[in-house]
Structure formats: C-alpha cells, structure tokens
Design a protein around this motif. Sequence first.
Motif, PDB file in Angstrom:
ATOM      1  N   SER A 164     -24.568  45.712  -6.274  1.00 23.34           N
ATOM      2  CA  SER A 164     -23.647  44.568  -6.146  1.00 23.34           C
ATOM      3  C   SER A 164     -22.742  44.889  -6.057  1.00 23.34           C
ATOM      4  CB  SER A 164     -23.596  44.136  -7.482  1.00 23.34           C
ATOM      5  OG  SER A 164     -23.660  44.208  -8.385  1.00 23.34           O
ATOM      6  N   GLY A 165     -22.031  45.770  -6.987  1.00 23.15           N
ATOM      7  CA  GLY A 165     -20.491  46.428  -6.574  1.00 23.15           C
ATOM      8  C   GLY A 165     -19.753  46.897  -5.317  1.00 23.15           C
ATOM      9  N   TRP A 166     -20.467  46.730  -4.519  1.00 24.83           N
ATOM     10  CA  TRP A 166     -20.446  47.649  -2.932  1.00 24.83           C
ATOM     11  C   TRP A 166     -19.113  46.362  -3.131  1.00 24.83           C
ATOM     12  CZ3 TRP A 166     -18.593  51.183  -0.338  1.00 24.83           C
ATOM     13  CH2 TRP A 166     -18.044  51.089   0.608  1.00 24.83           C
ATOM     14  N   ASN A 167     -18.395  46.469  -1.151  1.00 19.73           N
ATOM     15  CA  ASN A 167     -17.558  46.099  -1.287  1.00 19.73           C
ATOM     16  C   ASN A 167     -16.658  46.817  -0.346  1.00 19.73           C
ATOM     17  OD1 ASN A 167     -14.562  44.189  -0.217  1.00 19.73           O
ATOM     18  ND2 ASN A 167     -16.303  42.946  -2.032  1.00 19.73           N
ATOM     19  N   PRO A 168     -16.624  46.618   1.309  1.00 17.36           N
ATOM     20  CA  PRO A 168     -15.930  46.955   2.129  1.00 17.36           C
ATOM     21  C   PRO A 168     -14.395  47.344   1.707  1.00 17.36           C
ATOM     22  CG  PRO A 168     -17.513  45.407   2.835  1.00 17.36           C
ATOM     23  CD  PRO A 168     -17.157  45.621   2.224  1.00 17.36           C
ATOM     24  N   LYS A 169     -13.695  45.903   1.166  1.00 16.66           N
ATOM     25  CA  LYS A 169     -12.308  46.637   0.360  1.00 16.66           C
ATOM     26  C   LYS A 169     -12.019  47.516  -0.760  1.00 16.66           C
ATOM     27  CE  LYS A 169     -10.765  42.160   2.311  1.00 16.66           C
ATOM     28  NZ  LYS A 169     -12.023  41.200   2.384  1.00 16.66           N
ATOM     29  N   ALA A 170     -11.844  48.295  -0.685  1.00 18.40           N
ATOM     30  CA  ALA A 170     -11.529  49.263  -1.819  1.00 18.40           C
ATOM     31  C   ALA A 170     -10.969  48.801  -3.365  1.00 18.40           C
ATOM     32  CB  ALA A 170     -10.932  50.783  -1.751  1.00 18.40           C
ATOM     33  N   ALA A 171     -10.715  48.102  -3.086  1.00  9.70           N
ATOM     34  CA  ALA A 171      -9.980  48.014  -4.021  1.00  9.70           C
ATOM     35  C   ALA A 171     -11.011  46.677  -5.468  1.00  9.70           C
ATOM     36  CB  ALA A 171      -8.340  47.341  -3.962  1.00  9.70           C
ATOM     37  N   GLN A 172     -11.674  46.038  -3.994  1.00  6.77           N
ATOM     38  CA  GLN A 172     -12.810  45.392  -4.927  1.00  6.77           C
ATOM     39  C   GLN A 172     -14.195  45.940  -5.272  1.00  6.77           C
ATOM     40  OE1 GLN A 172     -12.574  41.263  -2.424  1.00  6.77           O
ATOM     41  NE2 GLN A 172     -10.428  41.963  -2.711  1.00  6.77           N
TER      42      GLN A 172
ATOM     43  N   ARG B  38     -11.896  55.204  12.390  1.00  6.63           N
ATOM     44  CA  ARG B  38     -11.388  53.489  11.580  1.00  6.63           C
ATOM     45  C   ARG B  38     -12.784  52.988  11.760  1.00  6.63           C
ATOM     46  NH1 ARG B  38     -12.795  50.557  16.972  1.00  6.63           N
ATOM     47  NH2 ARG B  38     -13.952  51.806  18.279  1.00  6.63           N
ATOM     48  N   VAL B  39     -12.509  52.450  10.699  1.00  4.87           N
ATOM     49  CA  VAL B  39     -13.466  51.401  10.759  1.00  4.87           C
ATOM     50  C   VAL B  39     -14.301  50.097  11.947  1.00  4.87           C
ATOM     51  CG1 VAL B  39     -14.718  49.752   8.847  1.00  4.87           C
ATOM     52  CG2 VAL B  39     -13.861  52.168   8.303  1.00  4.87           C
ATOM     53  N   VAL B  40     -15.473  50.212  11.825  1.00  4.63           N
ATOM     54  CA  VAL B  40     -16.121  48.968  12.833  1.00  4.63           C
ATOM     55  C   VAL B  40     -17.096  48.162  11.803  1.00  4.63           C
ATOM     56  CG1 VAL B  40     -17.039  48.835  14.793  1.00  4.63           C
ATOM     57  CG2 VAL B  40     -15.740  50.413  14.551  1.00  4.63           C
ATOM     58  N   ALA B  41     -17.197  46.222  12.612  1.00  4.25           N
ATOM     59  CA  ALA B  41     -18.087  45.854  11.589  1.00  4.25           C
ATOM     60  C   ALA B  41     -18.574  45.894  11.868  1.00  4.25           C
ATOM     61  CB  ALA B  41     -17.512  45.082  10.987  1.00  4.25           C
ATOM     62  N   MET B  61     -34.204  49.776   6.522  1.00  3.85           N
ATOM     63  CA  MET B  61     -32.113  49.999   6.470  1.00  3.85           C
ATOM     64  C   MET B  61     -31.627  48.366   7.525  1.00  3.85           C
ATOM     65  SD  MET B  61     -30.696  52.713   7.708  1.00  3.85           S
ATOM     66  CE  MET B  61     -31.475  53.921   7.021  1.00  3.85           C
ATOM     67  N   ASP B  62     -30.686  48.200   6.916  1.00  2.00           N
ATOM     68  CA  ASP B  62     -29.679  47.686   8.002  1.00  2.00           C
ATOM     69  C   ASP B  62     -28.632  48.558   8.939  1.00  2.00           C
ATOM     70  OD1 ASP B  62     -28.310  45.320   8.850  1.00  2.00           O
ATOM     71  OD2 ASP B  62     -28.318  44.462   6.680  1.00  2.00           O
ATOM     72  N   PRO B  63     -29.119  47.763   9.856  1.00  3.61           N
ATOM     73  CA  PRO B  63     -28.311  48.404  10.787  1.00  3.61           C
ATOM     74  C   PRO B  63     -26.934  47.466  10.978  1.00  3.61           C
ATOM     75  CG  PRO B  63     -29.866  47.296  12.242  1.00  3.61           C
ATOM     76  CD  PRO B  63     -30.673  47.070  10.756  1.00  3.61           C
ATOM     77  N   ASN B  64     -26.678  47.251  10.047  1.00  2.00           N
ATOM     78  CA  ASN B  64     -25.099  46.034  10.277  1.00  2.00           C
ATOM     79  C   ASN B  64     -24.767  46.765   9.696  1.00  2.00           C
ATOM     80  OD1 ASN B  64     -25.678  44.056  12.414  1.00  2.00           O
ATOM     81  ND2 ASN B  64     -27.869  43.770  11.191  1.00  2.00           N
ATOM     82  N   GLY B  65     -23.570  46.761   8.917  1.00  3.73           N
ATOM     83  CA  GLY B  65     -22.142  46.451   7.776  1.00  3.73           C
ATOM     84  C   GLY B  65     -20.974  47.068   8.672  1.00  3.73           C
ATOM     85  N   GLU B  66     -20.329  47.904   7.488  1.00  2.00           N
ATOM     86  CA  GLU B  66     -18.791  48.415   8.194  1.00  2.00           C
ATOM     87  C   GLU B  66     -19.131  49.900   8.267  1.00  2.00           C
ATOM     88  OE1 GLU B  66     -19.408  46.750   5.736  1.00  2.00           O
ATOM     89  OE2 GLU B  66     -18.157  44.791   7.138  1.00  2.00           O
TER      90      GLU B  66
END
Lengths: 343, 343
Positions: A164-172, B38-41, B61-66
């Motif tokens: 639950s602590g994961w967020n693509p945005k580093a600050a969050q 770079r990061v791709v979503a 395994m979720d192939p989606n994400g960043e």
Amino acid sequence: MRYSLAIMAIALGIGGAQAQVSPPLQVQEIGSFHVGGRVVALGDMPKREIIPSPGAPPIQMDPNGEFQVEQMYAQYIKLAEPRARYPLLLWHGGGLTGVTWETTPDGRPGWQIYFLRQGHDVYVSDAMERGRSGWARFPEIFASEPVFRSIGEGWDLFRVGPQSGWNPKAAQRRAFADTRFPLAAWDAFARQSVPRWTTTDSQIQAAYNEYVQKVCPCVIIVHSQGGNFAFNAALAAPDKVRAVIAIEPSGTPSAGTDASPLRGVPHLVVWGDHFADSPFWQKIRNNVERWAGAIRDMGGTADIMDLPADGLRGNSHMMMMDTNSDEVAGRIQAWMARRGLMR
Amino acid sequence: MRYSLAIMAIALGIGGAQAQVSPPLQVQEIGSFHVGGRVVALGDMPKREIIPSPGAPPIQMDPNGEFQVEQMYAQYIKLAEPRARYPLLLWHGGGLTGVTWETTPDGRPGWQIYFLRQGHDVYVSDAMERGRSGWARFPEIFASEPVFRSIGEGWDLFRVGPQSGWNPKAAQRRAFADTRFPLAAWDAFARQSVPRWTTTDSQIQAAYNEYVQKVCPCVIIVHSQGGNFAFNAALAAPDKVRAVIAIEPSGTPSAGTDASPLRGVPHLVVWGDHFADSPFWQKIRNNVERWAGAIRDMGGTADIMDLPADGLRGNSHMMMMDTNSDEVAGRIQAWMARRGLMR
C-alpha cells in the motif's frame, strides 16, 4: 597522484565518513568468459532485409541457421596476493544481473569491491538468459515469453515497504520506517532490472553447473532466485563447492532431496527484516530452513544468520544495496574466516 | 604469493611467450552505473500467475505498471595513478556487448586490460538494449522484434573468410589464408552474441549522449555499429569528447551534416584487411572516409590507419580479438600519445 593525494588526505585528517579512501587494490588479472550452452539449428523462417546502421547498405537477414544459445557470462578480478583460500563467486537473483554486486544504486561501493578488498578473487556472473549471457528466441528455443519487472513490483516483494506504500511518484512512497534500503535510489535500482523467463530453470542450472566445473573449488555467495541454483550446484559438485552463503534464497531443492552430499559443504543462510509483514516470505523461509535442517540432519553445517535477531534492524531483501551493506558483508566475512575459508 | 612467484619466474627465465606475467595493476576503484532511459506506463494487459523459483509459492504477475526502459550500463576501472589525460571509453558494435573488449574468445588479454596497463582509466559499456542495459517489451516499447545473429553470419560479414567458406562444422570451414582471427575460438566468439534491434538507434544515441555528459571529458574507442553513435556523440558534445578512435565504423552522420563542431576533436579511423573481398565493406569505407574528409575540410584532424598498407596483413573486422590484437592496440596507443592524450 590520485593515491598520493588520498594518503595525504588521511594524514591531514581531511574528508568525512563519505570519503572512500582506500589503498590501491593489487590486481593481477581482469577477464571474462562464457561457459556452457549449445548449438540449435533453426529453419523455415522467412528472410528479412535490415539496415545494420544508418548510412550502411541494407543486408539480407536470414533468421535461419545455427545459433549458439544458453551460454553464461562471468567476469573475474584476481588479486596479486589473495588471502582467501578459494575464489568467491557472486550469483544474483531473479530479474537482475551481476550488477547486483557492483556499485550500489546510490553510488556506494558494493560487495564485489568489498570482498576484493578483503582478499578474495571475485567472479561476477550473469545467469543464463540475462545481461551479457544473452537470450534466445521464443517460443522456438525458450518455451515462453519473458516477464518484465515494473518499478513498483519490488517495493513489497523486496520488503522495503508495504504494498500500500508504493506510488510511482517518489515523494508519495511510504516505506518501513526503519528500512535500510537507500530510498532515494529506488528508481536508479529499477534501471538494473532485466527481463527474465519462468521456464528456463533447467538451462540456467546447466550453465551454473558447467561454470562450477570450470572455476571451482570456490565459495558461492548467492541471492534470492539464485539460491536454488547454488544449492543444486553444490549437490552436483560437493567436491568443488567449499561453501554456500545464501542471501535470502527464494527456493530449495525439491522436498525429499538427499542432503547427505552436502555434509562437507558449510552453508550459511542470511535473512533481513520485516518477515512479519510478508506471508509470502514466511513461506519461503520455512522451506529454506527445512532444507538447512536436512543438511544438519546429515551431519553438515547450515548456519542461520537472522540479522534483526543479531541486532541489525531494517534490512531489505536487497541487503547488498542497503545503507549498512558493508556491515552485513563484514558479518559474512567473519563467518568465512571462522569456517577456515581464509588463509 | 601469486605476484612474487611471477616475479621469480621472470628472474629465473621460466615461462615462454605465452606466459602473461605482468606486475599488478594499481587499481583505485571498480564500479558501475546505469545512465539515461525513461519511465513508460503500460496498461490493459492481463495478469498472469508465475512461480518465481521452484518451491516458492506462485505470485500474481501484473504486466502493467510503470517500467524503467532504455537505460544504459557502464563499468569502470580506475587506476591509482593514471597516465592518460582522460578516461578511455570503449563502445562495442552491433549484436555484441562490452564483452568485445574483455578477454579474447581464445583466452588472451583483451583491449580493456591492454589500455589499463597503458595507464588509462577504462570504461566499458553495453549499448542500450543489450547486455546489462536490459531491453524493453516489443512492440509496446521497442517498435520491432529483435534480430539474432547466427554462428555463421559473421564469417563473411567480419571478413574472416569468404561466405562460401562457412560451414557449421568447424573442421570444414575455410578462412582467408592470412586471417588473424583466432579461428579455433570462432564458436566461443559466437557465445558473445546478443539479440539486437534495428529500430532503436535514437534511444541508443540518447543514452550514449547522457553517458558522455556524465563521465567526460574522455576519449572514445568505438567499433563497427558504434561508430555512428560516437561520431554523433562527439558532434553533440565536442567540448567533452577529446578524441574518437573508430575501429571499422559501419555508419556515419547523415550526408551533409556540418562537421565544423569537430574541428578540435581529433579522429582516427582504423581499417583491417580484405576489403577487396567485400563490396559491402568497400561501400561503408567510402561513406566513412567521406565523413573523415568533411572533418578535415573544416580544419580538423581525421587520420586513417590502413593496417595492411602499414604492413599488418590479415586483420578482420574483430581486430581487438585477432591474434595480433596487442600490436594493433599499440599503434592506437602511439597515436594517442602523438595527439597529446597522455600526460
């Protein structure tokens, strides 16, 4: 003059805890090689035309032919006067390469250089299918497509923080309060990821076994997914593998495997923190400790190093990158010395 | 004691021409890093269940994400007292990785160690998409599927022997009579091949450009497909790239590109033998020498080292692996010294 200046800095007391001032390593040899693999013949695929680089004329690319596949890459750095009895082989985990052992994602010296400075000749390899080992066409040679690790997958899986602590945005992002993983370098760590397959264990094992035959006697430090390969490599060559140090191994030989060949091969298993937060890792740990017990039942040595129980809190699954990575390595080095693996 | 024994062997005159007896390298630092990318979503792809290693419980395994994609890996070895003015960056060619510069396929020291011993800090990288740089899903991120090099493809392409001389059976291969490629190690060389793409030049270039910004000022030695990337990297950062040494570059910046930024960046182009046997390579050579001429027309330096004309016969496209690889490197080292690149 770089060394002389460094020495002067020490003499003058210049530089804080961050200054990595060490005397030069006396290196005798740096090199690499590939081991293992096989030749596969492919036919029946249509030719294509490609331009190999801009400005070059097009060439016919025939996808058929004989291909070298399933080999494995290893690089070694040998010292002029090693103090360890045997070379030290560093085997990485899933979705990663030998880079695991090099500079940490936040730019500190990694375990490759740590153990070189402790007097070991160090070999760093890339498992079959990853990194400089190359990979083979699928589904013709590898049975399935690969899997790719997202930036977020390891957050929970490597016990850096709760899912639950994961967020693509580093600050969050929210990590465990005491985590030792260098959080600001998480995205740099993600750059080390490479695709992996889930259907290639037999080929990976075969290449590791050939590797052991080529370079051992040796000591193996292995991480995560590599654990199973190292346990099996030791079973296959107990005369060649002089110790296995498994950092949070994620697998073991199948239940019921006879551990008696490992009677003379000391094992050490190292666990980080936050198992209470991960039923997944509790299950793995139970499996692995059952295997360690099987080795002991046969009269062998299988020590468990539980870092939190020994006073080191907050280590993640990636402890060779954690902010106290040298301290963890130091405990492993001390175990090797106690086991008679140093001269 | 390894070094002491080696010294003793020298003193006693033990060991033939094959004995690689050298004093230890004084190494200050060994490390690595990734740059660029770079990061791709990604979304919309179905979840799958995989078993990460035998005995471990299945995970979703979720192939989606960043995803972190298009980064590049580099490893450096820095000396305690370098004698070169700038670090030396070794950039490999198509379908290969930085392994090109390490131990030769027949087990001799490669150019990485040669130039270290000549006093250069040496960086060896893997181009974006290859080796330890990792690679990205296709067609979602990379536009096309990769190409795979067969064992036989390089025989003619690297001018080791005529196309008609290739045979999967080693004993039945026919090479040029004077070839310097270590023929018995051809299959070992094939183990160094990795898949490559033909649609990723812009991402490869972007990563190389970031690499130059991170570690230069520097000198670049580049091979084959890498040539075009190094020429363009020098154009993009003529203040950072202090020289480009292109070993049989296969491409150049587009016709009509303004070469004037390279007035202060000396270039050296090195050609092996058997161009008369390859219309493909003649065409490349004409393109490259036109680019060298454009640099000279702007008042810059672009020297051509034609090995056969200079008395070295039989060198292949893979001259850093040829049996006289050290002799070729020695001529490049002499050029660097003449150009003021050593202290």
